[in-house]
Structures are given as structure tokens and as C-alpha cells.
Design an enzyme around this catalytic site. Structure first.
Site, short mmCIF file in Angstrom:
data_model
loop_
_atom_site.label_atom_id
_atom_site.label_comp_id
_atom_site.label_asym_id
_atom_site.label_seq_id
_atom_site.Cartn_x
_atom_site.Cartn_y
_atom_site.Cartn_z
CD GLU A 295 -3.30 -0.19 1.80
OE1 GLU A 295 -4.58 -1.09 2.07
OE2 GLU A 295 -3.24 0.52 3.00
CG HIS B 37 7.78 -29.81 0.13
ND1 HIS B 37 8.74 -30.55 -0.24
CD2 HIS B 37 8.77 -28.95 1.29
CE1 HIS B 37 9.63 -30.60 0.76
NE2 HIS B 37 10.17 -30.12 1.37
CE LYS C 67 -10.66 1.91 3.35
NZ LYS C 67 -10.66 2.92 4.74
O1 PA5 Z 1 -2.78 1.61 5.89
C1 PA5 Z 1 -4.38 2.06 5.76
O2 PA5 Z 1 -4.43 3.12 5.91
C2 PA5 Z 1 -5.29 1.12 5.68
O3 PA5 Z 1 -5.84 -0.11 5.20
C3 PA5 Z 1 -6.90 1.35 6.86
O4 PA5 Z 1 -6.12 0.74 7.78
C4 PA5 Z 1 -7.68 0.16 6.40
O5 PA5 Z 1 -8.04 0.89 4.98
C5 PA5 Z 1 -8.97 0.53 7.33
O6 PA5 Z 1 -9.16 2.15 7.63
P1 PA5 Z 1 -9.89 1.72 9.04
O7 PA5 Z 1 -9.34 2.06 9.88
O8 PA5 Z 1 -10.30 3.84 8.89
O9 PA5 Z 1 -11.60 1.74 9.80
#
Ligand code: PA5
Length: 448
Positions: A278, A307, A421
Site C-alpha cells: 500500500e 515444497h 471504498k
Molecule cells: O493503511 C491504511 O490506511 C488502510 O489499510 C486502513 O487501515 C484500512 O483501510 C482501514 O481503515 P480504517 O481504520 O479507517 O477503518
């Protein structure tokens, strides 16, 4: 203590085709700029995770102290950065640290998975910890709604005892619920992004509940932050690993495999997957130019995946950088009995420990990768404990930001996740997303 052995990421007699150490000098200015940018971001308060080793965790310890002994489970409802760190820490330490209380993490909207968790726990003995920085994520909100209904039905006058919410300190729907319904709450700091938040209340509360030494976790993080201040990059694990991964990416090695030789550390590789993917997988650089960078993180388990995957890693495309994680001392070990001393097929194993076999297999895989000209590194835990996990977490968080700086992208945002989202909100009929819904309907029509 953890040690980072990167000799097989650099050209050496066993792996001539790797990057030559002399090449690193060419990047000295780039490295200097990246470090200066990190320093500036830290001063501007953008990189909050750096300061977490000094975080005062007393409120968490006090809260956990006050929890009634009958509570033996905590179920985290969260996703992505609000879930993976909790999972990684709990599974790393549940046996190694002999944890007494259980942590479950429901980080999906798979109905059967929820059924299984609910079936496994005794509701009377369970606290649900809803974690969402934004307080809006559809998956977490769905779980929150289902669980809160179950709790309100079963404990109409004191369902709050079974709920904790971790979210922004002021904003969002969950913060309002906390205020209106008197639910215990914790905070996701503004300047710590989801995937960098494991050492905040996000990961520390469930850890402390389970019995993990959270002060040791932070002490480990501090030790690694100090190592990352070493001006000699060769002695600076996050910077040297970041630089080498950056250089390998430039050579087309677009896959980064993390391969723990430990089932307990397998979920840590999952945490890493999100952090690396990410943060670095970006379409645009900081100047808005399309660059499409990133390195696909893959998790593999030693020896199991020898394996399954190693055939590909040694003989398939030479497009991977492999990082092993090895453990020198396990909490439990077994000696393999010499049951058939006359049978060469198995007698060589007799008297050896399982951990010895595991270590030999890891080394054998390292040698096989070197012979095939495949770069690899080894992150060595002398044992699995909270301090070492804190070190590892801080190492990879710093490395990720540093690599992002080298790539000239923003490692802290995730516009691609936000897009998904938004589309989900539209499809599920959330108010304010009518235009996006029309766009999606148009898309569906055109694809019929
Ligand atoms: O790293 C990030 O920002 C995302 O992976 C969020 O943690 C994830 O989308 C969850 O978001 P939130 O904590 O707002 O529910």
C-alpha cells in the site's frame, strides 16, 4: 535482538550477479536527500510512528488491569492497518510468550468466518474491540452493527462492558457512538496512518489484553530507531535494505518475498505485505507524473513452501528478492528419535532437533537461491519476543518510508484503496454517492 544479514543482497563469491557494493556510492546523494526529507517530515509531525517509542501506554495498562478476570477473549473488528498488526503480534507470541487470553481478529465480511468466531467464543467472556481510524470503513461498520445488536439483545443494561472502540479522537461516526452510549474508547493518532499504527492503541490494546509486554515492544522499536540513525548506511538495517530493494526494483525485481521459517511469524509477513504494497504501489510520483512503481510483496512459509514455491523462486523468472526470517531459539523443541538406526532413509535425522532441521533447510534454500543467482537476505531473531518484534516493526516502517522517498512517491497515502471504498459505498446505497452509483451502473450496462 534481531540481526539483519544482507550479504546475499550484495555481490559476493556465492552470488556474483548481485548488486555490487561499489554501486551504492552512486546513490549517496539520493540517500542523503531521502534522509533529509524524512527529518523534515518528522519535524513537521507527519511521521508520527517515529515518536511512538516514547508513547505513554499507562492508560492501556490501567484499562487492562481493570478488566474483569472473567473476560478471556478479545475480538478485534477492523481491517487492513486496523487489524493486521494485532494478528501478527498475537500469533507471534501466543505460544512463545505463553499468552493466557485469546485475541481473534475478524477482518473480513465473510459470514462463515464470523459464524466460526462467534461459535468459538463464550460471549459472556468476550470483549469486542472495534478499530477504525476513519470510523466509516464498510467492513468494520458492518461487523460493528452486527455485534452491537447481538450485545444489546443479550445484555440490554450493560452491553458497553463488552465493547471498546478505537478511532479518531474527535471525528467520525464511531466517536459519536462512544460519546452517546458511554463506551470505553482509545485513539488512533492523527499523524499515524493505518498501516503504521500497530504500535499505537490500535495494536497495543489487544496485545496488552493478551498479556504481551507492550513496553518491551516499544523498547524494541526504540532500539531500531536508534540503529536507523547510524550515518554508516551499511550498519543501518532499514536504510541499507530499503536502498537495495530500491535498486533491485530498478532492475525489474518487482516481487519481494518474505519467508519466515516459523509458523508464529507467518502473520508478520502478512502485516509486511500491506505495509510494502500500500505504501509503495503508486501510479504517480510527487510531481504528478505517471510512474507506476511498487514491488509486489509475497509471503511464503519455510519449510512448507519449499515444497510449493522454491521451484519457481530458483528456476522461474529472476524477478524476486527473498527475505528469510529465521529464529535461533524456539520456546518449544523436539528431538527426533532414532527409531530405525539401521535404515539410512531416516537414521540421519535421529538425535537431531526439529529446530536444527528447520535451520538446515533454510540454509539449504539460501544456498540454492545463491546458486541460481537470486538475491536474498536473512532477518535473524535470536528468539521470538516482544522486544524483537518491536525492532522488526520499526525497521520495516522506517524502511518503507525511506524507500518511498527514494522512489519519490508519497508512501503515506492510499488513493487506490479509497477508490474501492467509495465504489462500495455507492453500490451499497450510501447517501451522497449517487453520482458514483450512476457511473457504476453505466459500467455494468456496458459490460453486459
Ligand atoms: O493503511 C491504511 O490506511 C488502510 O489499510 C486502513 O487501515 C484500512 O483501510 C482501514 O481503515 P480504517 O481504520 O479507517 O477503518
Amino acid at each position: 535482538m534481531i540481526r539483519f544479514d544482507y550479504q546475499n543482497l550484495l555481490s559476493n563469491p556465492n552470488l556474483l550477479s548481485a548488486i555490487k557494493a561499489s554501486r551504492l556510492v552512486d546513490y549517496a546523494d539520493r540517500v542523503k536527500d531521502a534522509i533529509a526529507e524524512i527529518d523534515a517530515d518528522r519535524r513537521a509531525g507527519i511521521l508520527g510512528f517515529y515518536e511512538l517509542p516514547e508513547y505513554d501506554v499507562q492508560h492501556i495498562l490501567d484499562f487492562v488491569d481493570r478488566i474483569d478476570d472473567r473476560f478471556e477473549n478479545m475480538v478485534v473488528l477492523g481491517i487492513g492497518g486496523s487489524a493486521l498488526g494485532n494478528k501478527a503480534l498475537y500469533s507471534a507470541l501466543k505460544t512463545e510468550a505463553g499468552l493466557k487470553r485469546k485475541v481473534y481478529v475478524y477482518d473480513n465480511v465473510d459470514p462463515v468466518y464470523l459464524y466460526e468466531i462467534l461459535n468459538d467464543i463464550d460471549l459472556d467472556r468476550t470483549i469486542f474491540n472495534v478499530i477504525s481510524k476513519s470510523g466509516t470503513t464498510a467492513e468494520t461498520m458492518a461487523a460493528f452493527l452486527i455485534i452491537t445488536k447481538i450485545l444489546k439483545d443479550k445484555y440490554p443494561s450493560n452491553y458497553q462492558k463488552h465493547l471498546v472502540i478505537t478511532t479518531d479522537k474527535e471525528k467520525g461516526f464511531l466517536r459519536q457512538v462512544i460519546q452517546q452510549e458511554g463506551i470505553a474508547s482509545f485513539i488512533v493518532p492523527d499523524n499515524v496512518g493505518g498501516r503504521f499504527s500497530v504500535l499505537t492503541d490500535v495494536g497495543l490494546l489487544s496485545s496488552a489484553f493478551a498479556g504481551i509486554d507492550i513496553k518491551a515492544l516499544l523498547a524494541g522499536a526504540k532500539a531500531m530507531r536508534e540503529q536507523s540513525e547510524n550515518a554508516d548506511i551499511m550498519l543501518n538495517p532499514p536504510y541499507i535494505n530499503g536502498l537495495l530493494h530500491y535498486l533491485y526494483m530498478r532492475e525489474g525485481k518487482n516481487i519481494s518475498v518474505m519467508m519466515p521459517y516459523s509458523n508464529s511469524l507467518y502473520d508478520l509477513a502478512d502485516w509486511y505485505r500491506q505495509l510494502w504494497a500500500e505504501s509503495l504501489g503508486k501510479r504517480y510520483d510527487l510531481r504528478g507524473r505517471e510512474i507506476y512503481v511498487g514491488q509486489t510483496p509475497v509471503k511464503a512459509l519455510g519449510t512448507t513452501d519449499q515444497h510449493s514455491q522454491i521451484q519457481l523462486y530458483t528456476q522461474g523468472p529472476n524477478d524476486k528478492v527473498v527475505t528469510f526470517i529465521s529464529v535461533e531459539k524456539f520456546k518449544h523443541d523436539y528431538e527426533i528419535p532414532n527409531l530405525y538406526p539401521d535404515r539410512a532413509e531416516v537414521s540421519y535425522l535421529g538425535g537431531k532437533k526439529l529446530s536444527e532441521l528447520l535451520a538446515a533447510e533454510r540454509l539449504a534454500t539460501e544456498i540454492a537461491l545463491c546458486k541460481a543467482g537470486r538475491p536474498n537476505a536473512n532477518l535473524i531473531f535470536n528468539e521470538i519476543n516482544a522486544h524483537n518484534l518491536g525492532e522488526m516493526i520499526m525497521m520495516y516502517q522506517i524502511q518503507t518510508v525511506f524507500t518511498g522517498k527514494l522512489l519519490k512517491i508519497n508512501p503515506l497515502d492510499q488513493p487506490g484503496v479509497e477508490a474501492g471504498k467509495i465504489a462500495t459505498y455507492a453500490l451499497m446505497g450510501k447517501k451522497g454517492y449517487e453520482n458514483q452509483l450512476a457511473e457504476i451502473q453505466d459500467y455494468i450496462q456496458r459490460h453486459r
